[in-house]
Design an enzyme around this catalytic site. Structure first.
Site, PDB file in Angstrom:
ATOM      1  N   LYS A 158       0.892  -1.164   0.000  1.00 45.14           N
ATOM      2  CA  LYS A 158       0.000   0.000   0.000  1.00 45.14           C
ATOM      3  C   LYS A 158       0.932   1.216   0.000  1.00 45.14           C
ATOM      4  O   LYS A 158       1.462   1.601   1.026  1.00 45.14           O
ATOM      5  CB  LYS A 158      -0.878  -0.019   1.257  1.00 45.14           C
ATOM      6  CG  LYS A 158      -2.230   0.660   1.093  1.00 45.14           C
ATOM      7  CD  LYS A 158      -2.151   2.116   0.728  1.00 45.14           C
ATOM      8  CE  LYS A 158      -1.652   2.951   1.881  1.00 45.14           C
ATOM      9  NZ  LYS A 158      -1.232   4.300   1.442  1.00 45.14           N
ATOM     10  N   VAL A 211       1.410   7.641  12.609  1.00 40.24           N
ATOM     11  CA  VAL A 211       0.724   6.537  11.924  1.00 40.24           C
ATOM     12  C   VAL A 211       1.357   5.202  12.322  1.00 40.24           C
ATOM     13  O   VAL A 211       0.660   4.206  12.540  1.00 40.24           O
ATOM     14  CB  VAL A 211       0.747   6.739  10.389  1.00 40.24           C
ATOM     15  CG1 VAL A 211       0.146   5.536   9.684  1.00 40.24           C
ATOM     16  CG2 VAL A 211      -0.003   8.008  10.010  1.00 40.24           C
ATOM     17  N   GLY A 212       2.672   5.195  12.465  1.00 41.18           N
ATOM     18  CA  GLY A 212       3.362   3.949  12.831  1.00 41.18           C
ATOM     19  C   GLY A 212       2.857   3.371  14.138  1.00 41.18           C
ATOM     20  O   GLY A 212       2.718   2.151  14.268  1.00 41.18           O
ATOM     21  N   GLU A 229       9.162   1.497  10.910  1.00 36.29           N
ATOM     22  CA  GLU A 229      10.290   2.439  10.856  1.00 36.29           C
ATOM     23  C   GLU A 229       9.708   3.822  10.703  1.00 36.29           C
ATOM     24  O   GLU A 229       8.969   4.083   9.757  1.00 36.29           O
ATOM     25  CB  GLU A 229      11.221   2.101   9.678  1.00 36.29           C
ATOM     26  CG  GLU A 229      11.958   0.794   9.835  1.00 36.29           C
ATOM     27  CD  GLU A 229      12.740   0.698  11.135  1.00 36.29           C
ATOM     28  OE1 GLU A 229      13.087   1.739  11.714  1.00 36.29           O
ATOM     29  OE2 GLU A 229      12.976  -0.423  11.593  1.00 36.29           O
ATOM     30  N   CYS A 263      14.136  10.492   6.390  1.00 35.57           N
ATOM     31  CA  CYS A 263      13.994  10.183   7.817  1.00 35.57           C
ATOM     32  C   CYS A 263      15.324  10.370   8.525  1.00 35.57           C
ATOM     33  O   CYS A 263      15.378  10.599   9.728  1.00 35.57           O
ATOM     34  CB  CYS A 263      13.495   8.757   8.004  1.00 35.57           C
ATOM     35  SG  CYS A 263      14.554   7.540   7.209  1.00 35.57           S
ATOM     36  N   GLU A 359      10.050  16.077  14.886  1.00 35.69           N
ATOM     37  CA  GLU A 359      10.465  16.039  13.486  1.00 35.69           C
ATOM     38  C   GLU A 359       9.608  17.013  12.675  1.00 35.69           C
ATOM     39  O   GLU A 359       8.387  16.865  12.639  1.00 35.69           O
ATOM     40  CB  GLU A 359      10.276  14.618  12.927  1.00 35.69           C
ATOM     41  CG  GLU A 359      10.664  14.501  11.461  1.00 35.69           C
ATOM     42  CD  GLU A 359      10.283  13.139  10.864  1.00 35.69           C
ATOM     43  OE1 GLU A 359       9.092  12.784  10.878  1.00 35.69           O
ATOM     44  OE2 GLU A 359      11.186  12.450  10.367  1.00 35.69           O
TER      45      GLU A 359
HETATM   46  P1  NAD Z   1       2.694   8.824   6.808  1.00 35.04           P
HETATM   47  O1  NAD Z   1       2.834   8.215   8.151  1.00 35.04           O
HETATM   48  O2  NAD Z   1       1.775   9.953   6.627  1.00 35.04           O
HETATM   49  O3  NAD Z   1       2.218   7.691   5.762  1.00 35.04           O
HETATM   50  C1  NAD Z   1       2.925   6.484   5.608  1.00 35.04           C
HETATM   51  C2  NAD Z   1       2.008   5.453   4.959  1.00 35.04           C
HETATM   52  O4  NAD Z   1       0.987   5.073   5.890  1.00 35.04           O
HETATM   53  C3  NAD Z   1       1.288   5.937   3.721  1.00 35.04           C
HETATM   54  O5  NAD Z   1       1.257   4.884   2.777  1.00 35.04           O
HETATM   55  C4  NAD Z   1      -0.119   6.249   4.238  1.00 35.04           C
HETATM   56  O6  NAD Z   1      -1.110   6.218   3.246  1.00 35.04           O
HETATM   57  C5  NAD Z   1      -0.281   5.111   5.238  1.00 35.04           C
HETATM   58  N1  NAD Z   1      -1.297   5.300   6.284  1.00 35.04           N
HETATM   59  C6  NAD Z   1      -1.815   6.459   6.762  1.00 35.04           C
HETATM   60  N2  NAD Z   1      -2.680   6.200   7.772  1.00 35.04           N
HETATM   61  C7  NAD Z   1      -2.701   4.855   7.939  1.00 35.04           C
HETATM   62  C8  NAD Z   1      -3.379   3.975   8.831  1.00 35.04           C
HETATM   63  N3  NAD Z   1      -4.192   4.423   9.772  1.00 35.04           N
HETATM   64  N4  NAD Z   1      -3.153   2.635   8.719  1.00 35.04           N
HETATM   65  C9  NAD Z   1      -2.298   2.158   7.793  1.00 35.04           C
HETATM   66  N5  NAD Z   1      -1.617   2.941   6.911  1.00 35.04           N
HETATM   67  C10 NAD Z   1      -1.817   4.275   6.988  1.00 35.04           C
HETATM   68  O7  NAD Z   1       4.186   9.193   6.324  1.00 35.04           O
HETATM   69  P2  NAD Z   1       4.665   9.934   4.988  1.00 35.04           P
HETATM   70  O8  NAD Z   1       4.274  11.370   5.035  1.00 35.04           O
HETATM   71  O9  NAD Z   1       4.284   9.130   3.785  1.00 35.04           O
HETATM   72  O10 NAD Z   1       6.252   9.820   5.112  1.00 35.04           O
HETATM   73  C11 NAD Z   1       7.035  10.706   5.859  1.00 35.04           C
HETATM   74  C12 NAD Z   1       7.421  10.088   7.189  1.00 35.04           C
HETATM   75  O11 NAD Z   1       8.080   8.843   6.964  1.00 35.04           O
HETATM   76  C13 NAD Z   1       8.414  10.924   7.990  1.00 35.04           C
HETATM   77  O12 NAD Z   1       8.031  10.928   9.342  1.00 35.04           O
HETATM   78  C14 NAD Z   1       9.733  10.154   7.834  1.00 35.04           C
HETATM   79  O13 NAD Z   1      10.659  10.342   8.887  1.00 35.04           O
HETATM   80  C15 NAD Z   1       9.248   8.753   7.775  1.00 35.04           C
HETATM   81  N6  NAD Z   1      10.224   7.874   7.142  1.00 35.04           N
HETATM   82  C16 NAD Z   1      10.880   6.966   7.923  1.00 35.04           C
HETATM   83  C17 NAD Z   1      11.841   6.135   7.355  1.00 35.04           C
HETATM   84  C18 NAD Z   1      12.577   5.123   8.198  1.00 35.04           C
HETATM   85  O14 NAD Z   1      13.126   4.178   7.628  1.00 35.04           O
HETATM   86  N7  NAD Z   1      12.622   5.271   9.506  1.00 35.04           N
HETATM   87  C19 NAD Z   1      12.134   6.222   5.987  1.00 35.04           C
HETATM   88  C20 NAD Z   1      11.418   7.160   5.222  1.00 35.04           C
HETATM   89  C21 NAD Z   1      10.459   7.979   5.802  1.00 35.04           C
END
Ligand code: NAD
Length: 460
Positions: A158, A211-212, A229, A263, A359
């Site tokens: 997804k 979200v994580g 992550e 990230c 962040e």
């Molecule tokens: P986000 O958390 O908004 O979205 C991530 C994913 O989760 C998307 O596919 C989104 O559609 C999905 N999502 C949203 N709500 C959900 C739910 N309730 N259940 C399941 N899935 C859901 O993040 P983003 O804006 O896409 O990415 C930026 C973030 O990602 C930053 O915080 C960055 O630090 C982090 N990031 C972390 C790493 C790492 O390896 N630690 C790498 C890249 C990015």
């Protein structure tokens, strides 16, 4: 019917893709097909799985230029980094094609002694539910899907809505090399993500901490192996003994390359001793980074992903000013109609300011001062995150103290906080991560479950 759309951050009137959002029944259907394909795939000879992944890697390599152009257009990644991401994607597929042949267990002495065998054996978990962000639109889906597939799972991805076209094109290139239905990409946002998480036998998420934590509770509540992550608030410590201009160039790129949307981007620079000289060099290095059209090979800093992201950076700069901080450079929108923000450096912030604690995912970074290395390490660790941290020093003892004392999953000595090697385990501490590490040799452990087999001579 709900649709998912993505637009180009440098040119928001450029609609990159419109597709139907995956519904609950689309997810069910994709999962049913994936489950059927997965059984035969897990039982296939390893050489067959390796050949499929190798073929997928060659297909991505053959489409390198087209993919890099799409990454630039859809997520505003500067051309040089987009080209690098495609190369890394190919390397990931080739690497996991070889890992197929790694040992899948260990042989032990049987407890009864004599003949008989005791051994462990890893088996595929089933459906890997993979939820990915937009900032590495090819590499992150692949650094999850490639090991999942290598070790006999099906992969249901997804992708982030902002990176839908990249994910769909990637799947188009790879699917012909895999059994029908083994890989699925389901466009959508939270609702589709929840449905995919609910269907997984193993769940891997990358995205924000907010979200994580929802994904971690939903998946862990079902008892399936889960890794999340998440974000970082990554510090870099700069010691007084370094080559100031050279280090400033590396730190500026780590903070502002791809508009600070990694990230691993440096969010705090902690200068030990008098910060004046280093701060001046950092401002100069920041202003020398090219801000503009990400398609231009000379650009280091493109736009941020959308208007909300730009507002968050500008609001943080305004709040820094309001709390007595100094904006050393930037703090204003960049040129053009896209979501550009000038790379922004601030200092003199109160210790509880947002920019020293949370962040802000964009081109903004805070400079602060520490009186000693011990103080710098304490300041570096004084956040709820722990993804990456770095130190620049010519002193071995300082380097070793940092390697020992920094609370981060990835620690860099004389290297920027950014940059992740796909063949090494990756993940963070504290709120940056939940569950096991991903990538490298850690991936096999995550995408398989371990069975212990004891065999004895038939009783007589
Ligand atoms: P986000 O958390 O908004 O979205 C991530 C994913 O989760 C998307 O596919 C989104 O559609 C999905 N999502 C949203 N709500 C959900 C739910 N309730 N259940 C399941 N899935 C859901 O993040 P983003 O804006 O896409 O990415 C930026 C973030 O990602 C930053 O915080 C960055 O630090 C982090 N990031 C972390 C790493 C790492 O390896 N630690 C790498 C890249 C990015």
């Amino acid at each position: 019917m709900s649709v998912v759309q993505s637009t180009s951050p440098q040119n928001p009137t450029d609609l990159v893709v419109t597709v139907a959002e995956a519904t609950g029944s689309d997810v069910d259907q994709a999962v049913r097909r994936a489950r059927q394909a997965q059984r035969a795939w897990a039982a296939a000879p390893p050489a067959e799985r390796a050949a499929a992944l190798h073929g997928a890697g060659e297909a991505v390599a053959a489409a390198a230029d087209e993919l890099a152009t799409l990454v630039v257009r859809e997520v505003g990644k500067p051309r040089a980094e987009a080209v690098g991401e495609v190369a890394r994607s190919v390397a990931i597929l080739r690497y996991y094609a070889q890992q197929v042949f790694d040992p899948i267990g260990a042989l032990h002495e049987p407890s009864s002694g004599g003949r008989g065998l005791a051994y462990t054996r890893r088996r595929a978990r089933g459906i890997a539910a993979l939820i990915t962000p937009w900032n590495f639109p090819l590499a992150i889906p692949l650094w999850k899907a490639a090991p999942a597939l290598a070790f006999g799972n099906a992969a249901v991805i997804k992708p982030a809505p902002q990176a839908t076209a990249c994910a769909l094109r990637l799947a188009e290139l790879i699917e012909p090399h895999l059994p029908d239905g083994l890989l699925a990409v389901l466009p959508g946002d939270a609702e589709a993500g929840q449905a995919v998480v609910a269907a997984g036998d193993v769940v891997s998420f990358t995205g924000s901490a907010a979200v994580g934590s929802l994904v971690a509770s939903a998946a862990a509540g079902r008892g399936v192996a889960t890794q999340c992550e998440m974000g970082g608030q990554n510090p870099t410590i700069v010691m007084p003994d370094v080559d100031v201009a050279a280090v400033a160039r590396q730190v500026a790129y780590a903070a502002f390359g791809y508009a600070g949307q990694k990230c691993t981007a440096t969010k705090r620079v902690i200068v030990v001793g008098d910060p004046a000289g280093f701060t001046e060099a950092l401002v100069a290095a920041t202003e020398a980074l090219g801000l503009g059209d990400p398609a231009d090979p000379a650009t280091g800093v493109g736009p941020v992903i959308d208007q909300a992201a730009r507002d968050r950076v500008l609001d943080a700069a305004a709040s820094a000013r309001a709390s007595g901080g100094r904006v050393l450079t930037g703090g204003h929108p960049g040129p053009g109609a896209g979501w550009f923000v000038a790379p922004t450096l601030v200092d003199n912030l109160p210790a509880d300011h947002l920019l020293l604690r949370e962040e802000v995912f964009g081109p903004i970074c805070a400079v602060s001062r520490a009186g000693s290395i011990a103080e710098a390490i304490d300041a570096a660790n004084d956040v709820r995150y722990g993804l990456t941290a770095s130190v620049f020093t010519n002193d071995l003892d300082t380097a070793l103290r940092c390697a020992d004392g920094l609370a981060a999953g990835q620690i860099k000595i004389n290297a920027p906080t950014t940059g992740v090697d796909f063949y090494l385990p990756f993940g963070g501490e504290r709120d940056s991560s939940f569950g096991q590490r991903e990538q490298g040799k850690a991936a096999q452990e995550f995408y398989t479950s371990l069975h212990t087999v004891t065999t004895a001579v038939a009783p007589t």
